[in-house]
Design an enzyme around this catalytic site. Structure first.
Site, PDB file in Angstrom:
ATOM      1  N   ASP A   3     -27.732  -7.207  21.995  1.00 46.05           N
ATOM      2  CA  ASP A   3     -26.461  -7.597  21.388  1.00 46.05           C
ATOM      3  C   ASP A   3     -26.020  -6.563  20.353  1.00 46.05           C
ATOM      4  O   ASP A   3     -26.778  -5.658  19.983  1.00 46.05           O
ATOM      5  CB  ASP A   3     -26.634  -8.971  20.730  1.00 46.05           C
ATOM      6  CG  ASP A   3     -25.333  -9.729  20.592  1.00 46.05           C
ATOM      7  OD1 ASP A   3     -24.274  -9.226  21.010  1.00 46.05           O
ATOM      8  OD2 ASP A   3     -25.377 -10.864  20.077  1.00 46.05           O
TER       9      ASP A   3
ATOM     10  N   ASP B 188     -18.001 -14.182  22.214  1.00 49.53           N
ATOM     11  CA  ASP B 188     -18.553 -15.513  22.442  1.00 49.53           C
ATOM     12  C   ASP B 188     -17.411 -16.498  22.708  1.00 49.53           C
ATOM     13  O   ASP B 188     -16.364 -16.434  22.059  1.00 49.53           O
ATOM     14  CB  ASP B 188     -19.336 -15.986  21.219  1.00 49.53           C
ATOM     15  CG  ASP B 188     -20.533 -15.096  20.916  1.00 49.53           C
ATOM     16  OD1 ASP B 188     -20.965 -14.353  21.810  1.00 49.53           O
ATOM     17  OD2 ASP B 188     -21.022 -15.152  19.769  1.00 49.53           O
TER      18      ASP B 188
END
Length: 460
Positions: A183, A248
């Site tokens: 990430d 997200d």
């Protein structure tokens, strides 16, 4: 002079995906913990620790089955110690929540599942005086600064940096790790309170090389919405197996997991991605549209049954990772049906080779539109089948990009010129289990807001 409705429709160039850098020929299917971690109100019975993860993965094994391909059990952030590594600066589990990571991997493997773990870029600032395994180089000699996550930034021109990554992934292999989610990769990821360097694409290259050296088959999934300019997309596609096309999508902190307007955004970001990168087909990386929040009832998922089915159809059509973010201990009958439908998963096997692309009803163009058509394929040989999705996304709620506000049920029509097709096709409504007969000019559907139809076309 009057121009026929579809006179300007461009020829269809079928998009395909070939083997990824780490040897995979399909997107990942499974479950990831992030949604439940970030939305504890939506799953009050979930605890983020080894027992809680095991319960979710056991539920996946019993309810969805590895025979449907749902095998990856991926632990997201906070599974590891956040401020330091071991004596060599390697990433280690936080034993207060994951007392035995190897035991967890063994348990998953015993039921034909695979373990995924989460990492972020950089070495630990607290470890700058530790020596990298197999070298006489201190971490501080090749890693400096502060990226805002208690980590320094690697100098990728130094050989010892690759050696550190090799040592980390080698240890992952010993534990039994099967997927690495990397990430905060830049360019692309927003800082979100961190202090990320402008370019840490070297992390993707280093983890890929380390996986290749480890001797263990592992996926590399990179996040989040990443820079897709030619320079960087080439790096992602040459080293990773999937890449996030959006940020997200979960409702962080909410009592529901997702909202329809954010799903609109995720679909729009996929449209941009495939329009930009499709012309370079065959691709060698799968899109990651973020987690699937389709397993729980609307009171938990935040979207209606029809919208849940639309989400699944679009993730399947996009050849995106089918990584579930739902509470698997609380699946309802609709969620289980959506996730295990044999005909829909067969479509997913097809789109793993031929991902969908937009073909606007009425023009065959690729713009963002509220009433949209998508086509995957046709396969160039064999059955020569194709897959079509017709959708009514509902009024644009500020995230979909199409800017129109047609309310209520709409008739969505895609002609063969719109879709780039010719000839006759036997058409099947995949979710509705209906044979729609042989069609020689168009497909259509009456669709309410948030509804879509998934169609399989076989040459007649």
């Amino acid at each position: 002079m009057h121009i026929p409705r579809d006179a300007a429709a461009a020829a269809l160039n079928v998009i395909s995906i070939t083997t990824t850098p780490n040897g995979f020929t399909g997107p990942a299917r499974g479950w990831n913990s992030f949604g439940l971690q970030s939305n504890p109100k939506a799953a009050p019975g979930f605890t983020f620790n080894q027992d809680g993860i095991t319960k979710q993965c056991d539920a996946m094994a019993s309810s969805l089955g590895s025979s449907n391909g749902y095998v990856y059990c991926s632990i997201d952030s906070n599974w590891s110690v956040g401020g330091n590594g071991d004596e060599y600066g390697r990433i280690i589990p936080d034993t207060s929540v994951f007392p035995n990571i190897t035991q967890l991997a063994d348990h998953l493997h015993s039921q034909r599942q695979k373990l995924g773990v989460y990492v972020v870029p950089g070495g630990f600032e607290a470890d700058i005086n530790k020596t990298i395994l197999g070298t006489d180089v201190k971490i501080g000699d090749v890693c400096s600064g502060d990226n805002g996550m208690a980590r320094c930034n690697w100098d990728f021109s130094q050989d010892a940096v690759q050696t550190w990554h090799d040592s980390v992934v080698s240890q992952f292999a010993e534990w039994g790790v099967d997927l690495i989610k990397l990430d905060y990769v830049t360019p692309g990821s927003p800082s979100n309170g961190a202090n990320l360097p402008a370019d840490n694409s070297g992390e993707v290259i280093a983890y890929h090389k380390a996986i290749q050296k480890s001797g263990r088959s592992m996926r590399l999934d990179i996040s989040w919405k990443l820079d897709r300019s030619s320079k960087y997309f080439s790096i992602w596609e040459s080293n990773a197996d999937s890449m996030r096309t959006d940020q997200d999508i979960n409702n962080s902190g909410s009592s529901t997991l997702v909202s329809w307007e954010v799903v609109q955004r995720a679909i729009e970001n996929y449209r941009q991605y495939i329009v930009e990168e499709g012309p370079s087909s065959p691709l060698s990386i799968y899109p990651d549209m973020d987690n699937l929040y389709v397993g729980n009832a609307e009171s938990v998922s935040g979207i209606s049954d029809a919208q849940r089915q639309s989400v699944m159809s679009h993730w399947i059509g996009a050849s995106a990772n089918l990584i579930i973010g739902s509470d698997l201990t609380n699946l309802d009958s609709t969620g289980k049906s959506i996730l295990t439908d044999a005909d829909a998963l067969s479509i997913a096997d097809f789109t793993a080779q031929y991902p969908m692309q937009p073909r606007n009803p009425g023009t065959g163009e690729s713009n963002a539109t509220q009433l949209q058509a998508w086509i995957a394929g046709p396969a160039p040989s064999g059955s020569k089948e194709a897959v079509v999705i017709l959708a009514n996304y509902g009024p644009d709620q500020g995230q979909g990009g199409f800017g129109t506000s047609l309310s209520g049920t709409q008739n969505v029509v895609a002609t063969w010129p719109d879709l780039g097709l010719s000839g006759s096709y036997s058409v099947t409504d995949v979710w509705g289990k209906k044979d729609l007969g042989v069609q020689s000019s168009q497909v259509s559907a009456q669709l309410n807001e948030g509804e879509s139809v998934l169609l399989k076309l076989t040459p007649a």
